[in-house]
Design an enzyme around this catalytic site. Structure first.
Site, PDB file in Angstrom:
ATOM      1  N   HIS A  76      -0.607  -1.658   6.805  1.00 58.58           N
ATOM      2  CA  HIS A  76      -1.877  -1.506   7.537  1.00 58.58           C
ATOM      3  C   HIS A  76      -2.466  -0.119   7.271  1.00 58.58           C
ATOM      4  O   HIS A  76      -3.672   0.030   7.058  1.00 58.58           O
ATOM      5  CB  HIS A  76      -1.640  -1.630   9.044  1.00 58.58           C
ATOM      6  N   GLU A  84       3.740  -1.865   9.130  1.00 60.37           N
ATOM      7  CA  GLU A  84       2.724  -0.946   9.672  1.00 60.37           C
ATOM      8  C   GLU A  84       2.205   0.000   8.592  1.00 60.37           C
ATOM      9  O   GLU A  84       1.032   0.379   8.603  1.00 60.37           O
ATOM     10  CB  GLU A  84       3.294  -0.159  10.860  1.00 60.37           C
TER      11      GLU A  84
HETATM   12 ZN   LIG Z   1       0.173  -6.288  11.676  1.00 63.83          ZN
END
Ligand SMILES: [Zn+2]
Length: 685
Positions: free
Chosen positions: A480, A477
């Site tokens: 991202h 995450e």
């Molecule tokens: Zn992802």
């Protein structure tokens, strides 16, 4: 609505200077009035603008961005709170707001005036004077207008709208059927005799399921965790078969609820309508339609990619399966193994081979140290510092806020981290956009993101201890988030993660996972939370080996799903449609290694492609893995913390977002198009 109330609505900041949302001040009653006002603003602005100019120019794009960004800034905290601090009143306001926004999207997509203005701008002399990024924004807008059917003759537009509406209804119905069928089956246990083999955590889970239905004892249902617990650990073969049967026949003509929520006719109709929609827009088939927004350019590219992987993966998967079979036989399993035996024997084999358990590993992964590891990685690669700021208002005391600072001390982005599980929070882990980077005449709006996880909170003296899976999720995450936060493009339409091709969007996140397996990170940061001692070499070694365990078997299953999805949409013939089950069986003949009974109705529960957004796009998972593995190859070759490679990744991929096609960005970073070799290597093949 009176003036003072308006003044105090924290979501009404469309005209003010950019700032972080005032979370503690946001109330459910603020949502709808603020959204209504911003929507009126948007629509009035557009109509006035279209009425007042004789010729569209770039200022029009900027003006529309102003209205759209105002909406995003108001909606992002509402939608976020709905996921992480859910109350009945907020949910109601959220749903009302969402309905208005969906209507607005439709209005925008079907607006001839805006479409013609973009088209005129594209054809004007001014277009040639715009920067490549500005040109791309216009091209992408026009592409989306075309895909929304706006350039079709009136009659066809009506057909288009009907198709979209019907498909959306069928998709929801598919999901509802599956949900109903999932809920319809459960099995109660008064004692744990039949549940032998299940570890304590899994038994607790089943006891919790019983309790939540007001029952005593234990309960197995068809939710993922419960299904997995039985398939992985239950010693009793008959029980595994019973649960497997109920699970793989959900919403079909087979199994314990046969015919009650059968998705088969929905699948047939969806495939037919998708094909019709693609043809209406001038594509040969639905795969071509779907690829028009992706990084992979043609169906042949995708097919070649998948078949290339299959050739390499199949022999390895067969070997792994043979090993599993002989292991199971030595342990006294009945031959041949059936579909409901695989997860169980695979776990037994894993225990013998690797002897790993979360209980042994978790003390070495206290959360604070893993955050240090994460920030250390970002610091080494990109020279950035994560600086906590306790003065920023959030929605819960456990939420932390960090500024991202470059080495000159300049703040260029911000990140909210909300890591512990709570009752009012949606499950899972995800990243979302809070603010997008934007340059206006007066100021710059810095990019901000939310990183949300559901880790077990600290208990008493004991800090939050993570499983290695959790650590990998955190790195994923965070990858991202960096994609969004390290952007250097000034227009939200194409910066950060916005508008990035779907099959490329997991590149930074999957790439980032690699660091949490690195020896340097494990040696330096994975230390016992009490003693501070390093993880024993032998344990570390087994952990690292676990990464490849039965990976070829996993890969061929992904290939089976991806090939089936592709052929369903690629070979569709409206004159003579094939039974979807035949298409699945054909994919199985090509790549499957594990036996599947002929009453298995996998497609009836394949919600990714029939109830979600992955139609003709399931290959994206593997495609993005290929990109990440190939990019990782670069780091492995140059040194995993090499700052120059980090800078190249930042400059060529993270900073540019969707301001150019993902393929161009990848080639700029890697020096050539993606190759599957490193992916196969990462699978130990
Ligand atoms: Zn992802």
């Amino acid at each position: 609505m009176d003036g003072t109330y308006r003044m105090r609505n924290p979501l009404r900041h469309s005209s003010q200077a950019f700032h972080l949302p005032d979370f503690p001040a946001i109330r459910p009653e603020h949502v709808v009035p603020a959204i209504d006002e911003l929507l009126i603003n948007y629509r009035d602005g557009v109509e006035k603008w279209l009425g007042s100019r004789s010729r569209p120019d770039w200022a029009m794009v900027e003006a529309e961005l102003d209205w759209a960004d105002g909406l995003d800034r108001a909606w992002s905290p509402v939608s976020h709170l709905n996921s992480v601090a859910d109350t009945g009143a907020l949910r109601k306001a959220y749903n009302e707001g969402l309905e208005r926004l969906t209507e607005h999207e439709n209005w925008r997509q079907q607006h001839q005036g805006i479409f013609l203005a973009y088209q005129e701008l594209r054809q004007s002399a001014q277009f040639e004077e715009l920067s490549p990024v500005q040109q791309r924004i216009i091209e992408l807008e026009l592409r989306d207008f075309f895909l929304a059917g706006i350039a079709l003759p009136d009659e066809d537009q009506a057909v288009y709208r009907e198709l979209v509406l019907r498909m959306s209804k069928l998709g929801s119905r598919f999901g509802e059927n599956l949900q109903d069928a999932t809920r319809a089956w459960a099995k109660e246990f008064q004692n744990t005799r039949q549940l032998q083999g299940l570890p304590e955590a899994e038994l607790n889970l089943l006891a919790g399921l019983a309790h939540s239905r007001g029952k005593e004892g234990w309960l197995v249902d068809l939710s993922h965790p419960s299904f997995n617990a039985v398939m992985t650990y239950a010693q009793e073969r008959g029980l595994r078969k019973e649960v497997y049967t109920a699970y793989v026949t959900r919403a079909s003509d087979q199994g314990p609820t046969a015919g009650q929520w059968d998705n088969t006719p929905l699948i047939d109709e969806l495939l037919a309508l998708r094909h019709q929609l693609a043809r209406l827009l001038g594509f040969k088939n639905y795969v071509e339609f779907s690829l028009s927004r992706r990084m992979a350019d043609t169906p042949e590219t995708v097919l070649c990619f998948l078949q290339g992987l299959a050739v390499k993966a199949l022999p390895a998967a067969r070997k792994q399966y043979a090993e599993l079979e002989s292991f199971a036989q030595e342990q006294g399993a009945q031959r041949p193994l059936k579909a409901w035996d695989i997860a169980y024997w695979s776990e037994r084999f894993r225990q013998v081979e690797l002897n790993l358990s979360d209980e042994v590993l978790k003390p070495f992964f206290p959360m604070e140290r893993m955050l240090d590891a994460l920030f250390h990685t970002a610091g080494q690669l990109f020279g950035i510092m994560m600086v906590p700021d306790h003065s920023i208002a959030t929605w819960h005391q456990d939420v932390r806020f960090f500024w991202l600072q470059d080495d000159s001390g300049c703040r260029f982005a911000g990140l909210f981290m909300d890591l512990f599980t709570r009752n009012d929070k949606r499950g899972g882990a995800w990243m979302d956009v809070c603010l997008s980077r934007r340059q206006t005449k007066e100021a710059i709006q810095l990019p901000m993101a939310y990183l949300t996880c559901n880790f077990a909170p600290p208990v008493g003296e004991q800090p939050c201890l993570m499983t290695h899976d959790d650590v990998q999720t955190l790195f994923h995450e965070f990858g991202h988030c960096l994609h969004h936060l390290l952007t250097e493009i000034e227009w939200p339409q194409v910066n950060g993660i916005n508008n990035v091709e779907w099959d490329a969007i997991e590149l930074p996140s999957q790439l980032f996972e690699n660091w949490c397996w690195e020896d340097e990170i494990l040696s330096k940061f994975a230390r016992h939370y009490k003693t501070g001692l390093q993880m024993p070499e032998d344990l570390k070694d087994r952990l690292v080996r676990s990464r490849h365990f039965h990976k070829a078997l996993f890969l061929v299953r992904q290939l089976e799903y991806a090939l089936c999805d592709l052929h369903l949409h690629l070979d569709y013939d409206p004159e003579n449609p094939r039974a979807p089950l035949d298409v699945l069986n054909q994919a199985r003949e090509q790549v499957a290694v594990i036996p599947v009974p002929d009453w298995n109705r996998f497609l009836n529960g394949f919600s990714h492609i029939f109830g979600g957004g992955y139609a003709a796009g399931y290959y994206s998972y593997l495609w993005a893995e290929q990109l990440a593995a190939d990019a990782w190859g670069c780091f492995r070759h140059e040194g995993v913390f090499k700052a120059e490679t980090g800078k190249a990744l930042r400059d060529e991929i993270l900073a540019v977002g969707a301001s150019r096609p993902a393929m161009e960005s990848f080639i700029a970073f890697r020096g050539r198009p993606p190759e599957p070799g490193p992916l196969l290597e990462s699978y130990g093949l």
